[in-house]
Design a protein around this motif. Structure first.
Motif, PDB file in Angstrom:
ATOM      1  N   MET A   1       0.946  -5.586  20.578  1.00 20.37           N
ATOM      2  CA  MET A   1       1.080  -4.246  19.985  1.00 20.37           C
ATOM      3  C   MET A   1      -0.040  -3.339  20.487  1.00 20.37           C
ATOM      4  SD  MET A   1       0.869  -3.213  15.967  1.00 20.37           S
ATOM      5  CE  MET A   1      -0.868  -3.555  15.897  1.00 20.37           C
ATOM      6  N   TYR A   2       0.357  -2.279  21.160  1.00 16.99           N
ATOM      7  CA  TYR A   2      -0.663  -1.385  21.702  1.00 16.99           C
ATOM      8  C   TYR A   2      -1.315  -0.511  20.641  1.00 16.99           C
ATOM      9  CZ  TYR A   2      -0.297  -2.311  26.673  1.00 16.99           C
ATOM     10  OH  TYR A   2      -0.386  -2.892  27.900  1.00 16.99           O
ATOM     11  N   ARG A   3      -0.564  -0.141  19.639  1.00 20.09           N
ATOM     12  CA  ARG A   3      -1.160   0.714  18.615  1.00 20.09           C
ATOM     13  C   ARG A   3      -0.472   0.529  17.263  1.00 20.09           C
ATOM     14  NH1 ARG A   3       0.715   6.558  21.147  1.00 20.09           N
ATOM     15  NH2 ARG A   3       2.888   5.994  21.501  1.00 20.09           N
ATOM     16  N   SER A   4      -1.271   0.656  16.223  1.00 27.93           N
ATOM     17  CA  SER A   4      -0.690   0.584  14.875  1.00 27.93           C
ATOM     18  C   SER A   4      -0.410   1.981  14.346  1.00 27.93           C
ATOM     19  CB  SER A   4      -1.658  -0.132  13.918  1.00 27.93           C
ATOM     20  OG  SER A   4      -2.883   0.597  13.837  1.00 27.93           O
ATOM     21  N   HIS A   5      -1.123   2.943  14.844  1.00 28.93           N
ATOM     22  CA  HIS A   5      -0.970   4.339  14.410  1.00 28.93           C
ATOM     23  C   HIS A   5      -1.103   5.248  15.624  1.00 28.93           C
ATOM     24  CE1 HIS A   5      -2.186   2.260  10.720  1.00 28.93           C
ATOM     25  NE2 HIS A   5      -1.586   3.236  10.046  1.00 28.93           N
ATOM     26  N   THR A   6      -0.753   6.525  15.453  1.00 31.87           N
ATOM     27  CA  THR A   6      -0.986   7.498  16.518  1.00 31.87           C
ATOM     28  C   THR A   6      -2.313   8.201  16.242  1.00 31.87           C
ATOM     29  OG1 THR A   6      -0.017   9.413  15.422  1.00 31.87           O
ATOM     30  CG2 THR A   6       1.501   7.937  16.586  1.00 31.87           C
ATOM     31  N   CYS A   7      -2.748   8.971  17.238  1.00 26.73           N
ATOM     32  CA  CYS A   7      -4.045   9.667  17.091  1.00 26.73           C
ATOM     33  C   CYS A   7      -3.945  10.902  16.200  1.00 26.73           C
ATOM     34  CB  CYS A   7      -4.584  10.065  18.457  1.00 26.73           C
ATOM     35  SG  CYS A   7      -5.003   8.661  19.480  1.00 26.73           S
ATOM     36  N   GLY A   8      -2.764  11.169  15.659  1.00 26.38           N
ATOM     37  CA  GLY A   8      -2.656  12.337  14.784  1.00 26.38           C
ATOM     38  C   GLY A   8      -2.380  11.945  13.350  1.00 26.38           C
ATOM     39  N   GLU A   9      -2.468  10.650  13.065  1.00 21.73           N
ATOM     40  CA  GLU A   9      -1.860  10.153  11.835  1.00 21.73           C
ATOM     41  C   GLU A   9      -2.840   9.830  10.702  1.00 21.73           C
ATOM     42  OE1 GLU A   9       0.656   6.949  13.062  1.00 21.73           O
ATOM     43  OE2 GLU A   9       1.338   6.573  11.008  1.00 21.73           O
ATOM     44  N   LEU A  10      -4.054   9.436  11.060  1.00 23.27           N
ATOM     45  CA  LEU A  10      -4.923   8.856  10.029  1.00 23.27           C
ATOM     46  C   LEU A  10      -5.601   9.911   9.161  1.00 23.27           C
ATOM     47  CD1 LEU A  10      -6.380   6.051  12.298  1.00 23.27           C
ATOM     48  CD2 LEU A  10      -4.675   5.797  10.462  1.00 23.27           C
ATOM     49  N   ARG A  11      -5.667   9.615   7.870  1.00 23.97           N
ATOM     50  CA  ARG A  11      -6.225  10.539   6.872  1.00 23.97           C
ATOM     51  C   ARG A  11      -7.222   9.762   5.993  1.00 23.97           C
ATOM     52  NH1 ARG A  11      -3.620  13.043   9.845  1.00 23.97           N
ATOM     53  NH2 ARG A  11      -1.951  14.527   9.526  1.00 23.97           N
ATOM     54  N   ALA A  12      -7.808  10.480   5.016  1.00 27.24           N
ATOM     55  CA  ALA A  12      -8.757   9.838   4.101  1.00 27.24           C
ATOM     56  C   ALA A  12      -8.111   8.649   3.367  1.00 27.24           C
ATOM     57  CB  ALA A  12      -9.275  10.872   3.112  1.00 27.24           C
ATOM     58  N   SER A  13      -6.801   8.741   3.131  1.00 22.67           N
ATOM     59  CA  SER A  13      -6.133   7.656   2.404  1.00 22.67           C
ATOM     60  C   SER A  13      -6.126   6.346   3.197  1.00 22.67           C
ATOM     61  CB  SER A  13      -4.689   8.067   2.082  1.00 22.67           C
ATOM     62  OG  SER A  13      -4.024   8.373   3.277  1.00 22.67           O
ATOM     63  N   HIS A  14      -6.430   6.403   4.493  1.00 28.19           N
ATOM     64  CA  HIS A  14      -6.455   5.180   5.304  1.00 28.19           C
ATOM     65  C   HIS A  14      -7.847   4.534   5.352  1.00 28.19           C
ATOM     66  CE1 HIS A  14      -2.932   7.377   6.978  1.00 28.19           C
ATOM     67  NE2 HIS A  14      -2.415   6.151   7.016  1.00 28.19           N
ATOM     68  N   ILE A  15      -8.822   5.128   4.664  1.00 30.29           N
ATOM     69  CA  ILE A  15     -10.199   4.623   4.758  1.00 30.29           C
ATOM     70  C   ILE A  15     -10.260   3.131   4.399  1.00 30.29           C
ATOM     71  CG2 ILE A  15     -12.485   4.781   3.612  1.00 30.29           C
ATOM     72  CD1 ILE A  15     -12.083   7.873   3.856  1.00 30.29           C
ATOM     73  N   ASN A  16     -11.040   2.391   5.204  1.00 31.19           N
ATOM     74  CA  ASN A  16     -11.216   0.929   5.095  1.00 31.19           C
ATOM     75  C   ASN A  16     -10.095   0.126   5.748  1.00 31.19           C
ATOM     76  OD1 ASN A  16     -13.645   1.143   3.801  1.00 31.19           O
ATOM     77  ND2 ASN A  16     -12.688   1.220   1.761  1.00 31.19           N
ATOM     78  N   LYS A  17      -9.104   0.776   6.238  1.00 30.28           N
ATOM     79  CA  LYS A  17      -7.999   0.072   6.900  1.00 30.28           C
ATOM     80  C   LYS A  17      -8.417  -0.293   8.321  1.00 30.28           C
ATOM     81  CE  LYS A  17      -3.051   0.888   6.859  1.00 30.28           C
ATOM     82  NZ  LYS A  17      -2.483  -0.218   6.354  1.00 30.28           N
TER      83      LYS A  17
END
Ligand code: ASP
Length: 584
Positions: A1-17
């Protein structure tokens, strides 16, 4: 898997992930003990962080050596940023990297991959794949996708069927030169690339397809004016068992749908204007009606005084420039120079200031008194504070010149607001158009366009007067579509070819297939085609089409990225039985 998310996707709700991202290095900032990297993909930018305390030394060094546009993959933990960036959606977080893989290194790009780049047009075209990484081009292509999806949605919902037609065909007469392709299997014979699928869509109507559309490439070998492409895309449409009104309604519906879905703009009924009125009021068959400045014809009030220039002119016509009385003498002189440029071609310009106190001051006061000038003001709708600009001469030329001036002034006055949309239908075009060069009438639209009912007889006596069942859809001063109700019987079609100067043999050789088809039960039909590139550009609030085309050609018709056109080798020429006869 090259990526779990895109570079436009992550927010504060993803902290610690824990996440894995892949993309291009937009830029990096190396403070020695800490390195920040902006990682970019189609969806946005995410900040990566490597720091002395938490990052192993080897990885720290690797991070320090990342160049612009390197393709990398990182795994790490989403953490809260110490200093947030409210300007980007991912600005609350960053990734503390635990694994870094360089997927591919990159040469230093020849221009900056930024919204405002330092690269000129030529270099950007040569490296178009890098240009496409920039937001303005990327977003234009995504915008185009949205428009084409909406076209397909709407037309499919309305019962239209998308049918592909061939590219290797015989000439279609849309008034331009054909691009030709030599046939290896049929030596000495050539295909022509379609200037449009015109004859095929008519044959589909004979074939009973009833409601057709196609998003299709068309090819015209024309001298390239600014912002024209030798290959361009049409939304090509045709319907059977319809009258003009049905077509106008169907495609007004499509345009309204696009304006609503793409731009959030709701427009009621589109206004309709006769071609003759468009020419009289705007000097142009594609008037921009976002602003006024309509033409006022002045022959009646300005001729038969002692001013020879006007007296000898076929047409004397003016426009009122709102607030134009504020122009200095120098500014007016510059306007006069502007209309005298060869691109516009006027011999001169007469002007009249409309003073705030209700008096007038013209450049021809010697010949005209206040009462005369008041009539000019009335005819052009000029108010106190305006400037009346008047041109005179041959009707067609003068209309074109004043129309150019009207557009230029509107541009300068900021009246051409790209977020305002003013569509209209221009109708009842002339069937024929006189061509000075060949001294013959040509079909103004194409030879399959039907004359208005009852006008066929006029062809013999007054061909230039015959009006066609032809219409254009105009948006903000641009023709975005055009079409006609077609001739659908062989007799009328043969007559039309005859008037256009085709001998019977020529007509048969070129269009025999269509004439034959008309003998096998051709339904009444008509249609139109939109120029998709321009439509998309206008909906996108731009005037140039290039950024909405992934791989456009330059003004010389060249693709400078792949370096085409290019010579072919002798073996290929031989296979095609071709010999070159180059002039230089
Ligand atoms: N084939 C025409 C064009 O390309 C459009 C039409 O008449 O439907 O302009």
């Amino acid at each position: 898997m090259y990526r779990s998310h895109t570079c436009g996707e992550l927010r504060a709700s993803h902290i610690n992930k824990e996440v894995t991202l892949a993309g291009w290095v937009q830029k990096s900032r190396d403070k020695g003990f800490i390195v920040w990297v902006d990682l970019r993909d189609r969806y946005g930018i995410t900040q990566l962080v490597f720091d002395e305390e938490r990052t192993p030394k080897a990885m720290m060094e690797k991070a320090q050596n990342l160049g612009r546009e390197f393709v990398i993959q990182v795994t790490g933990t989403v953490i809260e940023r110490a200093s947030k960036n409210p300007n980007i959606p991912t600005g609350d977080i960053e990734i503390l990297v635990s694994e870094l893989t360089v997927l591919n290194e990159a040469l230093l790009p020849p221009f900056t991959i930024e919204d405002k780049t330092d690269g000129g047009e030529d270099i950007r075209m040569k490296y178009r794949y890098l240009d496409i990484r920039r937001n303005p081009v990327k977003n234009s292509l995504i915008f185009r996708h949205k428009v084409t999806q909406e076209v397909r949605n709407y037309l499919s919902k309305e019962g239209f069927i998308e049918v592909e037609t061939p590219y290797l065909i015989k000439s279609t007469p849309e008034g331009a030169r054909d691009f030709v392709v030599p046939s290896r299997m049929n030596q000495g014979q050539f295909y022509a690339l379609p200037q449009s699928p015109q004859t095929f869509k008519q044959l589909l109507m004979v074939g009973g397809m009833d409601k057709y559309f196609q998003i299709v490439k068309c090819f015209r070998d024309e001298d390239l004016r600014a912002d024209r492409q030798p290959e361009f895309t049409q939304i090509d449409c045709e319907m059977a068992f319809v009258e003009q009104e049905d077509i106008l309604n169907a495609f007004e519906g499509l345009t309204r749908h696009l304006l609503k879905e793409v731009n959030g703009v709701e427009i009621d009924q589109f206004p309709r204007m006769l071609y003759d009125d468009a020419m009289r009021l705007y000097g142009n068959d594609k008037p921009d009606i976002r602003f006024g400045m309509e033409f006022g014809e002045l022959n009646e009030v300005a001729q038969h005084k002692d001013f020879g220039v006007f007296n000898s002119a076929e047409l004397v016509v003016g426009i009122a420039v709102p607030g134009g009385n504020a122009y200095t003498r120098k500014e007016i002189d510059q306007l006069i120079d502007w209309v005298k440029r060869p691109q516009v071609g006027a011999l001169g310009m007469v002007y009249c200031r409309c003073n705030d106190d209700g008096t007038y001051k013209s450049s021809v006061d010697k010949f005209y008194d206040q009462d005369d000038l008041a009539k000019w003001a009335e005819a052009t709708g000029a108010k106190a504070g305006d400037l009346i600009c008047v041109l005179s001469g041959d009707k067609n030329k003068v209309r074109a010149q004043l129309s150019a001036l009207r557009m230029e002034l509107a541009e300068r006055l900021g009246l051409r607001n790209p977020t305002e949309f003013a569509p209209l239908w221009v109708m009842d075009f002339p069937l024929l158009e006189w061509d000075e060069e060949t001294e013959r009438y040509h079909a103004m639209h194409h030879p399959f366009t039907s004359p208005k009912p009852g006008q066929l007889e006029l062809l013999a006596t007054n061909p230039g007067e015959v009006k066609a069942n032809a219409y254009d859809l105009v948006l903000n001063g641009n023709e975005i579509g055009g079409g006609s109700i077609r001739i659908h019987d062989k007799k009328t079609q043969a007559l039309m070819f005859d008037y256009l100067g085709f001998t019977e043999e020529e007509a048969k050789a070129q269009f025999g297939f269509l004439m034959n088809a008309f003998e096998y039960g051709a339904p009444p039909h008509g249609g139109l085609a939109f120029g998709l590139d321009r439509l998309v550009a206008i909906l996108g609030g731009q005037e140039t089409i290039r950024d909405f085309i992934a791989f456009p050609k330059n003004n010389a018709g060249r693709d400078v990225m792949i370096d085409a056109p290019a010579p072919i080798d002798n073996k290929q020429l031989e296979e095609l039985s071709l010999k070159l006869n180059l002039k230089s």
